[in-house]
Write a protein that holds these residues in place. Sequence first.
Motif, mmCIF file in Angstrom:
data_model
loop_
_atom_site.group_PDB
_atom_site.id
_atom_site.type_symbol
_atom_site.label_atom_id
_atom_site.label_comp_id
_atom_site.label_asym_id
_atom_site.label_seq_id
_atom_site.Cartn_x
_atom_site.Cartn_y
_atom_site.Cartn_z
ATOM 1 N N ALA A 472 0.830 -1.205 0.000
ATOM 2 C CA ALA A 472 0.000 0.000 0.000
ATOM 3 C C ALA A 472 0.865 1.256 0.000
ATOM 4 O O ALA A 472 0.590 2.207 -0.747
ATOM 5 N N VAL A 473 1.917 1.276 0.830
ATOM 6 C CA VAL A 473 2.805 2.440 0.876
ATOM 7 C C VAL A 473 3.524 2.610 -0.460
ATOM 8 O O VAL A 473 3.644 3.731 -0.980
ATOM 9 N N ALA A 474 4.003 1.506 -1.029
ATOM 10 C CA ALA A 474 4.708 1.580 -2.310
ATOM 11 C C ALA A 474 3.788 2.093 -3.414
ATOM 12 O O ALA A 474 4.204 2.905 -4.262
ATOM 13 N N ALA A 475 2.533 1.642 -3.416
ATOM 14 C CA ALA A 475 1.587 2.092 -4.432
ATOM 15 C C ALA A 475 1.343 3.590 -4.333
ATOM 16 O O ALA A 475 1.372 4.318 -5.338
ATOM 17 N N GLY A 476 1.110 4.075 -3.125
ATOM 18 C CA GLY A 476 0.905 5.511 -2.940
ATOM 19 C C GLY A 476 2.138 6.313 -3.304
ATOM 20 O O GLY A 476 2.035 7.403 -3.890
ATOM 21 N N MET A 477 3.304 5.788 -2.966
ATOM 22 C CA MET A 477 4.558 6.471 -3.289
ATOM 23 C C MET A 477 4.725 6.618 -4.799
ATOM 24 O O MET A 477 5.059 7.697 -5.304
ATOM 25 N N VAL A 478 4.462 5.549 -5.543
ATOM 26 C CA VAL A 478 4.615 5.580 -7.003
ATOM 27 C C VAL A 478 3.597 6.533 -7.628
ATOM 28 O O VAL A 478 3.932 7.320 -8.523
ATOM 29 N N VAL A 479 2.345 6.467 -7.166
ATOM 30 C CA VAL A 479 1.312 7.353 -7.703
ATOM 31 C C VAL A 479 1.688 8.818 -7.484
ATOM 32 O O VAL A 479 1.607 9.645 -8.401
ATOM 33 N N THR A 480 2.110 9.150 -6.266
ATOM 34 C CA THR A 480 2.484 10.539 -5.971
ATOM 35 C C THR A 480 3.687 10.974 -6.790
ATOM 36 O O THR A 480 3.713 12.079 -7.354
ATOM 37 N N ALA A 481 4.702 10.119 -6.869
ATOM 38 C CA ALA A 481 5.904 10.466 -7.629
ATOM 39 C C ALA A 481 5.577 10.694 -9.105
ATOM 40 O O ALA A 481 6.070 11.649 -9.723
ATOM 41 N N LEU A 482 4.745 9.840 -9.683
ATOM 42 C CA LEU A 482 4.359 9.992 -11.090
ATOM 43 C C LEU A 482 3.610 11.300 -11.318
ATOM 44 O O LEU A 482 3.865 12.020 -12.297
ATOM 45 N N LEU A 483 2.679 11.612 -10.408
ATOM 46 C CA LEU A 483 1.925 12.859 -10.554
ATOM 47 C C LEU A 483 2.838 14.077 -10.453
ATOM 48 O O LEU A 483 2.696 15.040 -11.215
ATOM 49 N N VAL A 484 3.763 14.043 -9.504
ATOM 50 C CA VAL A 484 4.706 15.163 -9.366
ATOM 51 C C VAL A 484 5.508 15.338 -10.646
ATOM 52 O O VAL A 484 5.677 16.459 -11.163
ATOM 53 N N ILE A 485 6.008 14.251 -11.187
ATOM 54 C CA ILE A 485 6.819 14.315 -12.409
ATOM 55 C C ILE A 485 6.000 14.835 -13.583
ATOM 56 O O ILE A 485 6.451 15.703 -14.349
ATOM 57 N N VAL A 486 4.772 14.320 -13.726
ATOM 58 C CA VAL A 486 3.911 14.756 -14.836
ATOM 59 C C VAL A 486 3.585 16.237 -14.715
ATOM 60 O O VAL A 486 3.682 17.004 -15.691
ATOM 61 N N LEU A 487 3.184 16.677 -13.514
ATOM 62 C CA LEU A 487 2.794 18.070 -13.334
ATOM 63 C C LEU A 487 3.979 19.021 -13.500
ATOM 64 O O LEU A 487 3.846 20.117 -14.043
ATOM 65 N N LYS A 488 5.150 18.613 -13.023
ATOM 66 C CA LYS A 488 6.326 19.460 -13.179
ATOM 67 C C LYS A 488 6.801 19.489 -14.630
ATOM 68 O O LYS A 488 7.297 20.515 -15.114
ATOM 69 N N THR A 489 6.677 18.377 -15.340
ATOM 70 C CA THR A 489 7.084 18.325 -16.736
ATOM 71 C C THR A 489 6.178 19.186 -17.610
ATOM 72 O O THR A 489 6.624 19.810 -18.580
ATOM 73 N N ALA A 490 4.883 19.234 -17.238
ATOM 74 C CA ALA A 490 3.904 19.950 -18.048
ATOM 75 C C ALA A 490 4.065 21.456 -17.972
ATOM 76 O O ALA A 490 3.529 22.181 -18.803
ATOM 77 N N LYS A 491 4.795 21.960 -16.975
ATOM 78 C CA LYS A 491 4.938 23.403 -16.809
ATOM 79 C C LYS A 491 6.396 23.761 -16.609
ATOM 80 O O LYS A 491 7.079 23.194 -15.761
ATOM 81 N N HIS A 492 6.846 24.708 -17.396
ATOM 82 C CA HIS A 492 8.228 25.177 -17.287
ATOM 83 C C HIS A 492 8.445 25.828 -15.923
ATOM 84 O O HIS A 492 7.660 26.668 -15.485
ATOM 85 N N ASP A 493 9.492 25.442 -15.233
ATOM 86 C CA ASP A 493 9.795 25.981 -13.911
ATOM 87 C C ASP A 493 11.058 26.844 -13.992
ATOM 88 O O ASP A 493 12.167 26.323 -14.109
ATOM 89 N N PRO A 494 10.928 28.168 -13.941
ATOM 90 C CA PRO A 494 12.108 29.038 -14.064
ATOM 91 C C PRO A 494 13.118 28.847 -12.951
ATOM 92 O O PRO A 494 14.319 29.043 -13.151
#
Length: 510
Positions: A472-494
């Motif tokens: 359960a912890v691993a699943a939540g960790m992967v989901v959160t990490a993927l979302l962070v990566i997707v959201l950060k990739t989608a927007k340029h961060d100066p």
Amino acid sequence: MKLVAVTSCPTGIAHTYMAAEALEQAGKAAGVEVHVETQGSAGSTPLDPALVASADGVIYAADLEVKDKQRFAGKPFVDVGVKKAVHDAPGVIAAAVAAVEQAPAHDAPAPAAAPVSTSAGGQAPAGDRGAGAGTKVRQWLMTGVSYLIPFVAAGGILIAVSFMLAQIAWGGAEGAIEVTGVPVEDVVGAFDVASLQDWAVVLNATGSAAFGFLVPVLSGFIAYGIADRPGLVPGFVGGATAVLVGAGFLGGLVTGFLAGFLALWISRWNVPRGVRGIMPVVVVPLLSSLVVGIVMLVLVGRPIAAAMDGLTSWLNGLSGANLVLMGALLGAMMGFDLGGPVNKVAYTFAVTGLATEGLTTGAVQYQIMAAVMGAGMVAPLALALATTVRKRLFTHAEQENGKAAWLLGLSFISEGAIPFAAADPWRIIVSSLVGSSVTGALVMAFGSSVVAPHGGVWVLPLIGNPLGFLVAVAAGMVVTALLVIVLKTAKHDPLVEADRAADERDLVAA
């Protein structure tokens, strides 16, 4: 300029020390001398009185009542929550400097009876020095919870170990039920060092004794937060009477606030000089304990006990989709503000649930504790993972924070994700909400349980269905990490680009 500061948080584990370090570093950067007293779970070393006397101003970065506040009377101050100091330490330092500069000039210390209460904005500061009723109530409640947690930790781990030994000694899962039915007097009278059954019974009795203090400690230290030492006796007595009538932790909450306000009122009576000496040792504890005991035993005890029975029955009646939904909700609360008020509400609900009488192994309250613990581990672990697999999306400082977040996450210290959330709030919090709710729901679905209120993977041997908990912890960790990566990739961060450009310049220069 010289400033002194006090930091404290409800659990006294992470925010307390993170805030202290942040203030010291921000002060150094601003050319201000800052000395911090941490009032954490490991106790505190009071600031040198000479240092306090020479300080120009005070910073209160505390979610609990500050101990010995009278030491700082007469000095300009700012009062903020501990998270403010973690997230915006330079702003807090600037506010304190402004408070000192705006304070009336004084050649001698102001009298203790009339402390200066200047804040950067010219408004009354927070806490008991001008805070709203909601802030005060939360501080008093968190004071009780902060003293409660070590009792839950000690008692819970001892009970969990006794369950483990009992399953071995009696041969099967029913051993955890058998151990609770053995009279401890029979074992103590003929204790066999080589008997796992005897050890299981003794550890269970010791852990249960620690659990027996939960409600009195909660009540006593809520009253202490309100009235200081005069509130301790009626608070503990009120908590004990709440246990006596079966009112549980709800009764402890009621008696804590009642005892605190009553003791505070009585201690402020204007009495003859000859009576003042016996007020704190006889009059206040006698009258306040008498009133609190009568109120709990005669007036409100039974209705609160009925409410506790209803709550316990409702929790034990949850199953299937309802249980999973509760796990998702608690998980989302744990992931929302990473150690803040919402997170603490979920954690307090889980911890106080352990104070329920008559729990057996696998009870819903133990599953709730496991869901809350698992969900609280997700955010720091996910950000540690994200900074490892997609370094280019994070600044150099965030990459370094990610290395530390592995250990913090494994230890169930949600605050390991705070530096990331402070720099990029909405993307981190949204991702944390989703991933933590996934973990909370899965923990409930797998039926994992834990009696210990803290520890993360370090109490894994004490967790029921540990494999399901880890999944359960691993699943939540992967989901959160993927979302962070997707959201950060989608927007340029100066900020990230600037940090990367600076690294490239340093590399070229080298």
